[in-house]
Design a protein around this motif. Structure first.
Motif, PDB file in Angstrom:
ATOM      1  N   PRO A 135       0.843  -1.199   0.000  1.00  0.00           N
ATOM      2  CA  PRO A 135       0.000   0.000   0.000  1.00  0.00           C
ATOM      3  C   PRO A 135       0.878   1.248   0.000  1.00  0.00           C
ATOM      4  O   PRO A 135       1.877   1.289   0.724  1.00  0.00           O
TER       5      PRO A 135
ATOM      6  N   THR B 240      -3.424   2.035  -3.382  1.00  0.00           N
ATOM      7  CA  THR B 240      -4.247   2.631  -2.334  1.00  0.00           C
ATOM      8  C   THR B 240      -3.776   2.189  -0.936  1.00  0.00           C
ATOM      9  O   THR B 240      -3.227   1.096  -0.774  1.00  0.00           O
ATOM     10  N   GLU B 241      -4.003   3.095   0.032  1.00  0.00           N
ATOM     11  CA  GLU B 241      -3.697   2.722   1.417  1.00  0.00           C
ATOM     12  C   GLU B 241      -4.982   2.375   2.170  1.00  0.00           C
ATOM     13  O   GLU B 241      -4.991   2.258   3.386  1.00  0.00           O
TER      14      GLU B 241
ATOM     15  N   HIS C 244      -6.968  -0.139   3.378  1.00  0.00           N
ATOM     16  CA  HIS C 244      -6.759  -1.559   3.641  1.00  0.00           C
ATOM     17  C   HIS C 244      -8.019  -2.389   3.450  1.00  0.00           C
ATOM     18  O   HIS C 244      -7.938  -3.549   3.059  1.00  0.00           O
TER      19      HIS C 244
ATOM     20  N   LEU D  53      -8.150  -3.320  -0.129  1.00  0.00           N
ATOM     21  CA  LEU D  53      -7.164  -4.340  -0.485  1.00  0.00           C
ATOM     22  C   LEU D  53      -7.548  -5.706   0.083  1.00  0.00           C
ATOM     23  O   LEU D  53      -7.329  -6.737  -0.548  1.00  0.00           O
TER      24      LEU D  53
END
Lengths: 237, 127
Positions: free
Chosen positions: B30, B75-76, B78, B81
């Motif tokens: 990320p 993307t960060e 989470h 993800l």
């Protein structure tokens, strides 16, 4: 934009191109494919203004194709034609003097990218390096259309790969298009936007490569073979 | 260069799958910056238009974010993800199950087979 309208080309009585209507816009890599003798090279020479159509009209950015429209087109011939006594540097200077859109700085970066030695004489280069030099000269012109006749033929896989990488790196698809012919479909397929199939001088099809995969679940080779097959069957019927 | 693309699926989707699986495996993290469109195109041997489309589609589904003048980043988020990881799991299970069903295996046989296979793996590890 290159536009062909009902274009025919005959060599004496022998038809090479039959009634082709086609538009090629900026921002794409076009692959013209088809068996030997299907008219690929003739079509490229017509678009490059090196041949005149027997019938029909070809325009490049609105001007009728001729020697004058060659400023819009950088053409890579399938022939080996370079002055053997020039060094690569001298060839760059020569091109710079001949074409106002020739970018010497870009030429030097491409030479670097392809690991060519600028002081080497053309006559002393291997076939692979001559193939690379041809690509350098073509890619260094800031012409809107790059027309490449068999840029990979007769070259080994390593050379083909490096030339292909040079093409991806240095063509500017925001203001250029590439039109190339090739038989190395497997290697080149992933680089093409649009495939154009010719057979016996006729246009059999034109389609975005991703659309062929999405709709037909086929590679362009399979798609071409299909079009050829359909044509044979329709001739029989 | 050197990726063998399957002929029956658009190349941009295959590259999206590739990047997604690299994120799931932890090869990409990320906040990592993606290579520029052109460099990535040269690296894997495809047209820059294709990579442009890959990045746009990944952005559209929330896997990457483009930051003006800086590039494209993973993307960060989470949650997103994690969801991607689940989606990929579902996708592989679905394709495995439908292949096995078309060969005539029952669900029970599949589950037993998986148990046996992974148990065998455990034994090998201990040996």
């Amino acid at each position: 934009m290159i536009k062909l309208e009902e274009v025919h080309k005959k060599y004496w009585v022998y038809p090479a191109i039959k009634d082709i209507t086609l538009s090629l816009e900026i921002g794409r890599i076009f692959g013209i494919i088809g068996e030997n003798g299907s008219g690929k090279s003739t079509l490229l020479r017509l678009m490059a203004g090196l041949l005149k159509p027997t019938k029909g009209v070809i325009t490049i950015n609105g001007e009728v194709a001729s020697r004058q429209t060659r400023k819009h087109v950088a053409y890579l011939s399938d022939q080996d034609y370079y002055f053997p006594y020039f060094t690569i540097e001298e060839l760059i200077q020569y091109y710079h003097s001949q074409f106002s859109d020739f970018d010497s700085i870009k030429a030097k970066s491409i030479i670097d990218f392809l690991s060519l030695e600028p002081t080497a004489k053309i006559g002393h280069l291997s076939k692979g390096n001559r193939g690379r030099v041809k690509m350098v000269m073509t890619l260094s012109r800031n012409a809107p259309f790059l027309i490449l006749d068999e840029p990979f033929s007769g070259l080994d896989p390593m050379v083909r790969k490096s030339i292909l990488q040079g093409l991806i790196q240095f063509v500017d698809l925001s203001r250029q298009s590439v039109i190339l012919t090739t038989h190395e479909l497997k290697e080149v397929e992933s680089v093409l936007d649009v495939a154009i199939v010719l057979k016996e001088g006729k246009l059999m099809g034109r389609k975005p490569v991703e659309q062929i995969r999405e709709e037909q679940k086929m590679s362009i080779l399979e798609w071409m073979e299909n079009l050829y097959q359909e044509e044979r069957e329709s001739m029989k019927a | 260069m050197g990726i063998d693309f399957k002929p029956d699926k658009p190349i941009y989707q295959q590259i999206m799958d590739l990047i997604s699986s690299e994120i799931i495996r932890g090869k990409r993290c990320p906040g990592d910056r993606l290579t520029s469109v052109r460099d990535y195109a040269v690296e894997i041997g495809v047209n820059a238009n294709t990579i442009q489309r890959v990045y746009q589609e990944l952005e559209r589904i929330g896997i990457v974010e483009s930051r003006r003048g800086q590039g494209t980043f993973i993307t960060e988020n989470h949650n997103r993800l994690h969801q991607l990881r689940e989606e990929m799991k579902q996708q592989y299970i679905q394709s495995f199950v439908s292949d096995m069903q078309s060969l005539g295996f029952s669900l029970r046989e599949m589950i037993e087979g998986i148990h046996q296979y992974t148990k065998k793996g455990d034994d090998d590890d201990q040996a």
